[in-house]
Design a protein around this motif. Structure first.
Motif, PDB file in Angstrom:
ATOM      1  N   TRP A 194       1.017  -1.189  -0.056  1.00  0.00           N
ATOM      2  CA  TRP A 194      -0.173   0.200  -0.023  1.00  0.00           C
ATOM      3  C   TRP A 194       0.821   1.440  -0.082  1.00  0.00           C
ATOM      4  CZ3 TRP A 194       0.652   3.136   4.223  1.00  0.00           C
ATOM      5  CH2 TRP A 194       1.127   2.528   5.557  1.00  0.00           C
ATOM      6  N   VAL A 195       0.334   2.201  -0.505  1.00  0.00           N
ATOM      7  CA  VAL A 195       0.755   3.657  -0.562  1.00  0.00           C
ATOM      8  C   VAL A 195      -0.205   4.438  -0.116  1.00  0.00           C
ATOM      9  CG1 VAL A 195       1.943   5.590  -2.112  1.00  0.00           C
ATOM     10  CG2 VAL A 195       2.408   3.287  -2.507  1.00  0.00           C
ATOM     11  N   LEU A 196      -0.362   5.333   0.783  1.00  0.00           N
ATOM     12  CA  LEU A 196      -1.279   6.447   1.367  1.00  0.00           C
ATOM     13  C   LEU A 196      -0.576   7.712   1.121  1.00  0.00           C
ATOM     14  CD1 LEU A 196      -3.896   6.556   3.003  1.00  0.00           C
ATOM     15  CD2 LEU A 196      -2.536   6.825   4.848  1.00  0.00           C
ATOM     16  N   MET A 197      -1.591   8.458   0.245  1.00  0.00           N
ATOM     17  CA  MET A 197      -1.157   9.845  -0.255  1.00  0.00           C
ATOM     18  C   MET A 197      -2.097  10.992   0.202  1.00  0.00           C
ATOM     19  SD  MET A 197       0.311   9.196  -3.873  1.00  0.00           S
ATOM     20  CE  MET A 197      -1.513   9.070  -4.769  1.00  0.00           C
ATOM     21  N   ALA A 198      -1.726  12.212   0.215  1.00  0.00           N
ATOM     22  CA  ALA A 198      -2.337  13.369   0.421  1.00  0.00           C
ATOM     23  C   ALA A 198      -1.791  14.331  -0.644  1.00  0.00           C
ATOM     24  CB  ALA A 198      -2.694  13.800   1.847  1.00  0.00           C
ATOM     25  N   THR A 199      -2.618  15.151  -1.424  1.00  0.00           N
ATOM     26  CA  THR A 199      -2.320  16.266  -2.347  1.00  0.00           C
ATOM     27  C   THR A 199      -3.155  17.709  -1.921  1.00  0.00           C
ATOM     28  OG1 THR A 199      -1.982  14.667  -3.905  1.00  0.00           O
ATOM     29  CG2 THR A 199      -2.041  17.150  -4.648  1.00  0.00           C
ATOM     30  N   ALA A 200      -2.088  18.754  -1.949  1.00  0.00           N
ATOM     31  CA  ALA A 200      -2.800  19.887  -1.570  1.00  0.00           C
ATOM     32  C   ALA A 200      -2.059  20.918  -2.377  1.00  0.00           C
ATOM     33  CB  ALA A 200      -2.525  20.184  -0.009  1.00  0.00           C
ATOM     34  N   ARG A 201      -2.877  22.133  -2.380  1.00  0.00           N
ATOM     35  CA  ARG A 201      -2.138  23.379  -3.077  1.00  0.00           C
ATOM     36  C   ARG A 201      -2.288  24.450  -2.303  1.00  0.00           C
ATOM     37  NH1 ARG A 201      -5.476  25.734  -8.136  1.00  0.00           N
ATOM     38  NH2 ARG A 201      -6.788  26.228  -6.423  1.00  0.00           N
ATOM     39  N   SER A 202      -1.004  25.186  -2.171  1.00  0.00           N
ATOM     40  CA  SER A 202      -0.915  26.403  -1.373  1.00  0.00           C
ATOM     41  C   SER A 202      -0.418  27.453  -2.251  1.00  0.00           C
ATOM     42  CB  SER A 202       0.168  26.126  -0.212  1.00  0.00           C
ATOM     43  OG  SER A 202      -0.247  25.232   0.820  1.00  0.00           O
ATOM     44  N   PRO A 203      -0.818  28.718  -1.784  1.00  0.00           N
ATOM     45  CA  PRO A 203      -0.418  30.038  -2.498  1.00  0.00           C
ATOM     46  C   PRO A 203       0.868  30.537  -2.151  1.00  0.00           C
ATOM     47  CG  PRO A 203      -1.962  30.616  -0.853  1.00  0.00           C
ATOM     48  CD  PRO A 203      -1.902  29.103  -0.547  1.00  0.00           C
ATOM     49  N   THR A 204       1.284  31.652  -3.046  1.00  0.00           N
ATOM     50  CA  THR A 204       2.260  32.284  -2.576  1.00  0.00           C
ATOM     51  C   THR A 204       1.704  33.622  -1.620  1.00  0.00           C
ATOM     52  OG1 THR A 204       4.379  33.234  -3.014  1.00  0.00           O
ATOM     53  CG2 THR A 204       2.704  33.556  -4.591  1.00  0.00           C
ATOM     54  N   ASN A 205       2.607  34.341  -1.188  1.00  0.00           N
ATOM     55  CA  ASN A 205       2.185  35.836  -0.785  1.00  0.00           C
ATOM     56  C   ASN A 205       3.057  36.749  -1.044  1.00  0.00           C
ATOM     57  OD1 ASN A 205       3.554  36.310   1.865  1.00  0.00           O
ATOM     58  ND2 ASN A 205       3.494  34.419   2.044  1.00  0.00           N
ATOM     59  N   ILE A 206       2.794  37.910  -1.093  1.00  0.00           N
ATOM     60  CA  ILE A 206       3.624  39.042  -1.234  1.00  0.00           C
ATOM     61  C   ILE A 206       3.462  40.163  -0.042  1.00  0.00           C
ATOM     62  CG2 ILE A 206       4.160  41.172  -2.666  1.00  0.00           C
ATOM     63  CD1 ILE A 206       4.967  38.344  -4.038  1.00  0.00           C
ATOM     64  N   ALA A 207       4.753  40.324   0.502  1.00  0.00           N
ATOM     65  CA  ALA A 207       4.343  41.232   1.836  1.00  0.00           C
ATOM     66  C   ALA A 207       4.434  42.697   1.254  1.00  0.00           C
ATOM     67  CB  ALA A 207       5.760  40.970   2.495  1.00  0.00           C
ATOM     68  N   VAL A 208       3.698  43.424   1.698  1.00  0.00           N
ATOM     69  CA  VAL A 208       3.427  44.825   1.554  1.00  0.00           C
ATOM     70  C   VAL A 208       4.232  45.686   2.781  1.00  0.00           C
ATOM     71  CG1 VAL A 208       1.136  44.802   0.094  1.00  0.00           C
ATOM     72  CG2 VAL A 208       1.066  44.830   2.583  1.00  0.00           C
ATOM     73  N   ILE A 209       4.243  45.043   3.729  1.00  0.00           N
ATOM     74  CA  ILE A 209       5.203  45.210   4.884  1.00  0.00           C
ATOM     75  C   ILE A 209       6.353  44.495   5.093  1.00  0.00           C
ATOM     76  CG2 ILE A 209       5.656  46.286   7.212  1.00  0.00           C
ATOM     77  CD1 ILE A 209       3.940  48.203   5.550  1.00  0.00           C
ATOM     78  N   LYS A 210       7.662  44.719   4.721  1.00  0.00           N
ATOM     79  CA  LYS A 210       8.587  43.738   4.210  1.00  0.00           C
ATOM     80  C   LYS A 210       9.117  42.920   5.674  1.00  0.00           C
ATOM     81  CE  LYS A 210       8.414  44.360  -0.050  1.00  0.00           C
ATOM     82  NZ  LYS A 210       7.776  43.324  -0.775  1.00  0.00           N
ATOM     83  N   TYR A 211       9.321  41.393   5.427  1.00  0.00           N
ATOM     84  CA  TYR A 211      10.041  40.808   6.632  1.00  0.00           C
ATOM     85  C   TYR A 211      11.618  40.786   6.131  1.00  0.00           C
ATOM     86  CZ  TYR A 211      12.346  36.175   7.466  1.00  0.00           C
ATOM     87  OH  TYR A 211      13.175  35.248   7.854  1.00  0.00           O
TER      88      TYR A 211
END
Length: 420
Positions: free
Chosen positions: A8-25
């Motif tokens: 057996w192989v157990l899997m999960a798949t997801a999608r995550s966005p990028t972000n753009i800082a308007v006040i920078k780190y």
């Protein structure tokens, strides 16, 4: 651990966005835990246009942890990957898949190796926060696979240990990363300021000036700035606290004039810190500066900001228009100065192509027929810079990570446990 041990192989798949800082780190007070020297504020971008997709698989047949990024195998030995894996495994709970006859107990997760495949639908290491999307997606997908029962604030703290700005990609909309005060980093987490629907008028146009890997990595640049820049010290202690409060209020009240003023000023100060670093760091180039001049001239001619600009650690411009009308005018201006080199407009403007239609731009002939921007008449030579921009991405503020339930979207084969 129930089930045929090798089948057996157990899997999960997801999608995550990028972000753009308007006040920078920019700058860490703790390198190991990735704790910043100041708070930051970001906008999450639409995952349809800028995101990472990750599949994580486990199987008793896997002999070691392995990872593939954009089809190429990379090492998982780095401390940042190991920190995220360790923290998620420590919180893993029992999982049962009745269809496959699989039952994994809490203690089994330490014995199971993972295969990870991740794909970015935008340039990696080019100053578009690909690591933010990647580590947020890794942590989110691991948490779903291993049945981790933590709130998003806790998950953001784990993602932060992979890439600082990844903590902000755990949420959609407008997000604040609180620097925190605790030495162990327990209060250095992301906080959602507003959902993506709160200010849906905003339209974002990204000019990908260069998709090449940058010469100075963010990690190296930050370390050198912390060590040598007096401006960074002043910025973190004096400027940013006030700016973050003002930005939170601008977002809350949807005050675009304040939002644009703060965004542009903070981007400019971040790059001033880079120049104040020894040796100086140059993330922007001549094309970046031309885009800033274009926006500044237009905003001044209107008397009120139409567009905000911000640049992360790279030359690419992230331009935030206050509404669709401003976005179409922005796109016309950008294409006037930076027309495509070939005849294919559809591969030059990506993402939400409906803005092209609203701007009346169906073909290269339409682009060639664009008049000079009215604020520029008889003031600046109408020089064209074809080839200076690789392409544009039209997008909007988007939602946070999502689990993908369609097995066809998985990046790993459920039979072999290897990338498709």
């Amino acid at each position: 651990m129930a089930g045929d041990l090798q089948s057996w192989v157990l899997m999960a798949t997801a999608r995550s966005p990028t972000n753009i800082a308007v006040i920078k780190y920019w700058g860490k007070r703790d390198e190991e835990l990735i704790l910043p020297v100041n708070d930051s504020v970001s906008v999450t971008l639409d995952p349809d246009h800028l995101s990472a997709t990750t599949t994580v698989a486990v199987s008793p047949s896997f002999e070691q942890d392995r990872m593939w990024l954009n089809g190429k195998e990379i090492s998982l030995s780095g401390g940042r990957f190991q920190n995220c894996l360790r923290e998620i495994r420590r919180r893993a709970r029992a999982v049962e898949d009745e269809k496959k006859g699989i039952r994994i107990q809490e203690e089994d997760w330490e014995k199971l190796h993972v295969h990870i495949a991740s794909f970015n639908n935008f340039p990696t290491a080019a100053g578009l926060a690909s690591s933010a999307a990647g580590f947020a997606c890794l942590v989110f997908t691991l948490a779903k696979l291993m049945n981790v029962n933590e709130d998003y604030g806790e998950l953001s703290s784990i993602a932060r240990q992979g890439s600082g700005s990844a903590c902000r990609s755990i949420y959609g909309g407008f997000v604040k990363w609180a620097m925190g005060n605790n030495a162990n980093g327990s209060d250095s987490i992301a906080i959602q300021l507003a959902y993506e629907t709160h200010w849906s008028d905003l339209v974002i146009v990204i000019a990908v000036v260069s998709s090449k890997q940058k010469e100075t990595s963010s990690t190296t640049g930050m370390r050198e700035s912390v060590e040598t820049s007096k401006l960074l010290e002043y910025r973190a202690k004096t400027v940013v606290p006030t700016r973050v409060s003002e930005m939170e209020e601008a977002i809350r009240s949807r005050d675009f004039a304040s939002f644009a003023r703060l965004t542009c000023a903070d981007s400019n100060q971040f790059h001033a810190v880079c120049l104040d670093t020894s040796p100086p760091i140059f993330y922007m180039n001549d094309t970046s500066h031309r885009i800033i001049n274009l926006v500044e001239r237009w905003n001044r001619s209107e008397g009120t900001p139409q567009v905000a600009y911000t640049f992360d650690a790279g030359p690419n411009a992230v331009l935030i228009a206050q509404n669709r009308k401003a976005a179409t005018l922005l796109l016309q201006r950008l294409l006037f100065y930076f027309p495509p080199q070939d005849n294919d407009l559809t591969s030059y403007v990506l993402g939400d192509k409906s803005i092209l239609n609203e701007a009346g731009l169906q073909s290269l002939e339409d682009v060639e027929a664009l008049p000079p921007p009215p604020e520029n008449k008889d003031k600046v030579p109408h020089k064209k810079f074809s080839g200076d921009v690789s392409y544009f991405i039209c997008t909007r503020i988007g939602s946070g990570p999502k689990l993908l339930t369609d097995e066809n979207q998985a990046l790993i084969s459920p039979v072999s446990g290897l990338p498709k």
